[in-house]
Design a protein around this motif. Structure first.
Motif, short mmCIF file in Angstrom:
data_model
loop_
_atom_site.label_atom_id
_atom_site.label_comp_id
_atom_site.label_asym_id
_atom_site.label_seq_id
_atom_site.Cartn_x
_atom_site.Cartn_y
_atom_site.Cartn_z
N ALA A 189 -11.26 38.05 -11.52
CA ALA A 189 -10.55 37.37 -10.44
C ALA A 189 -9.15 37.00 -10.95
O ALA A 189 -8.95 36.87 -12.16
CB ALA A 189 -11.32 36.14 -10.00
N PRO A 190 -8.20 36.81 -10.05
CA PRO A 190 -6.84 36.45 -10.47
C PRO A 190 -6.84 35.20 -11.34
O PRO A 190 -7.46 34.19 -10.99
CB PRO A 190 -6.12 36.21 -9.14
CG PRO A 190 -6.85 37.04 -8.16
CD PRO A 190 -8.29 36.99 -8.59
N GLY A 191 -6.17 35.29 -12.47
CA GLY A 191 -6.05 34.15 -13.37
C GLY A 191 -7.27 33.85 -14.20
O GLY A 191 -7.31 32.86 -14.92
N LYS A 192 -8.29 34.70 -14.11
CA LYS A 192 -9.53 34.48 -14.86
C LYS A 192 -9.80 35.64 -15.81
O LYS A 192 -9.27 36.74 -15.62
CB LYS A 192 -10.71 34.28 -13.90
CG LYS A 192 -10.61 33.03 -13.06
CD LYS A 192 -11.90 32.77 -12.30
CE LYS A 192 -11.84 31.48 -11.51
NZ LYS A 192 -13.12 31.22 -10.79
N GLU A 213 -16.52 33.17 -3.91
CA GLU A 213 -16.27 33.18 -5.36
C GLU A 213 -16.62 34.52 -6.00
O GLU A 213 -16.35 34.72 -7.19
CB GLU A 213 -17.03 32.05 -6.06
CG GLU A 213 -18.49 31.97 -5.71
CD GLU A 213 -18.77 30.94 -4.61
OE1 GLU A 213 -18.01 30.91 -3.61
OE2 GLU A 213 -19.76 30.18 -4.76
N ASP A 214 -17.19 35.44 -5.24
CA ASP A 214 -17.43 36.80 -5.75
C ASP A 214 -16.18 37.67 -5.63
O ASP A 214 -16.17 38.80 -6.12
CB ASP A 214 -18.58 37.46 -4.98
CG ASP A 214 -19.91 36.79 -5.22
OD1 ASP A 214 -20.66 36.63 -4.23
OD2 ASP A 214 -20.21 36.44 -6.38
N VAL A 253 -14.20 38.53 -0.38
CA VAL A 253 -15.18 37.88 0.48
C VAL A 253 -14.49 36.71 1.17
O VAL A 253 -14.02 35.79 0.52
CB VAL A 253 -16.39 37.39 -0.33
CG1 VAL A 253 -17.45 36.80 0.61
CG2 VAL A 253 -16.98 38.53 -1.15
N SER A 254 -14.43 36.77 2.48
CA SER A 254 -13.78 35.71 3.25
C SER A 254 -14.78 34.65 3.66
O SER A 254 -15.96 34.95 3.90
CB SER A 254 -13.10 36.31 4.49
OG SER A 254 -14.07 36.88 5.35
N ALA A 260 -25.86 38.38 -14.74
CA ALA A 260 -25.29 37.07 -15.00
C ALA A 260 -25.96 36.06 -14.07
O ALA A 260 -26.38 36.40 -12.96
CB ALA A 260 -23.78 37.10 -14.74
N ASP A 261 -26.05 34.82 -14.52
CA ASP A 261 -26.72 33.79 -13.72
C ASP A 261 -26.08 33.64 -12.34
O ASP A 261 -26.76 33.35 -11.35
CB ASP A 261 -26.67 32.46 -14.45
CG ASP A 261 -27.61 32.41 -15.65
OD1 ASP A 261 -27.43 31.53 -16.50
OD2 ASP A 261 -28.52 33.26 -15.72
N SER A 262 -24.78 33.86 -12.27
CA SER A 262 -24.05 33.65 -11.02
C SER A 262 -24.42 34.66 -9.94
O SER A 262 -24.15 34.42 -8.75
CB SER A 262 -22.55 33.69 -11.28
OG SER A 262 -22.17 34.94 -11.86
N VAL A 263 -25.03 35.78 -10.32
CA VAL A 263 -25.35 36.82 -9.33
C VAL A 263 -26.84 37.12 -9.27
O VAL A 263 -27.28 37.91 -8.42
CB VAL A 263 -24.58 38.13 -9.62
CG1 VAL A 263 -23.09 37.86 -9.71
CG2 VAL A 263 -25.08 38.81 -10.87
N LYS A 264 -27.60 36.49 -10.14
CA LYS A 264 -29.04 36.76 -10.19
C LYS A 264 -29.69 36.45 -8.84
O LYS A 264 -29.45 35.40 -8.25
CB LYS A 264 -29.66 35.91 -11.30
CG LYS A 264 -30.95 36.45 -11.86
CD LYS A 264 -31.37 35.67 -13.10
CE LYS A 264 -30.45 35.93 -14.27
NZ LYS A 264 -30.88 35.26 -15.51
N GLY A 265 -30.49 37.38 -8.35
CA GLY A 265 -31.15 37.20 -7.06
C GLY A 265 -30.33 37.68 -5.88
O GLY A 265 -30.84 37.78 -4.76
#
Length: 125
Positions: free
Chosen positions: A40-43, A89-90, A123-124, A61-66
């Motif tokens: 992501a920008p700046g990350k 946030e994706d 993602v909006s 990754a935990d952030s996308v699991k499931g």
């Protein structure tokens, strides 16, 4: 020379789905790992998911699991990332990458040998 080409990115509303594809050519090793990263920008670039050519082991990754599912068609050297229940946030540029051997859970970008050009996912809310 290994070449990776991503496709399938785009704009989607929160809660929607996208399926990313990675077409690989020039793979000569039997044992390899394909990983999906995003930035992501700046990350910093972060590992999202990976799949091994041996046994089909996967990592998320935990952030996308499931919500995300990685898969492969090894015969065609095509790899996929199904992304469901997308969140703002994706939003990032998603990259496909390959490494020869290794463990799916060690998703350090420096461990990967070849990279695609990336595809934008927005993602909006």
């Amino acid at each position: 020379e290994v070449q990776l080409v991503e496709s399938g990115g785009g704009l989607v509303q929160a809660g929607g789905s996208l399926r990313l594809s990675c077409a690989a050519s020039g793979i000569t090793f039997d044992e390899y790992v394909i990983g999906w990263f995003r930035q992501a920008p700046g990350k910093e670039r972060e590992g999202v998911s990976a799949i091994s050519s041996i046994g089909g082991s996967t990592y998320y990754a935990d952030s996308v699991k499931g919500r995300f599912t990685i898969s492969s068609d090894n015969a065609k050297n095509n790899f996929y990332l199904q992304m469901d229940s997308l969140k703002p946030e994706d939003t990032a540029v998603y990259y496909c990458a390959a490494r020869w051997g290794g463990i799916v859970s060690t998703m350090w970008p420096s461990f990967y040998d070849s990279w695609g050009q990336g595809t934008q996912v927005t993602v909006s809310s």
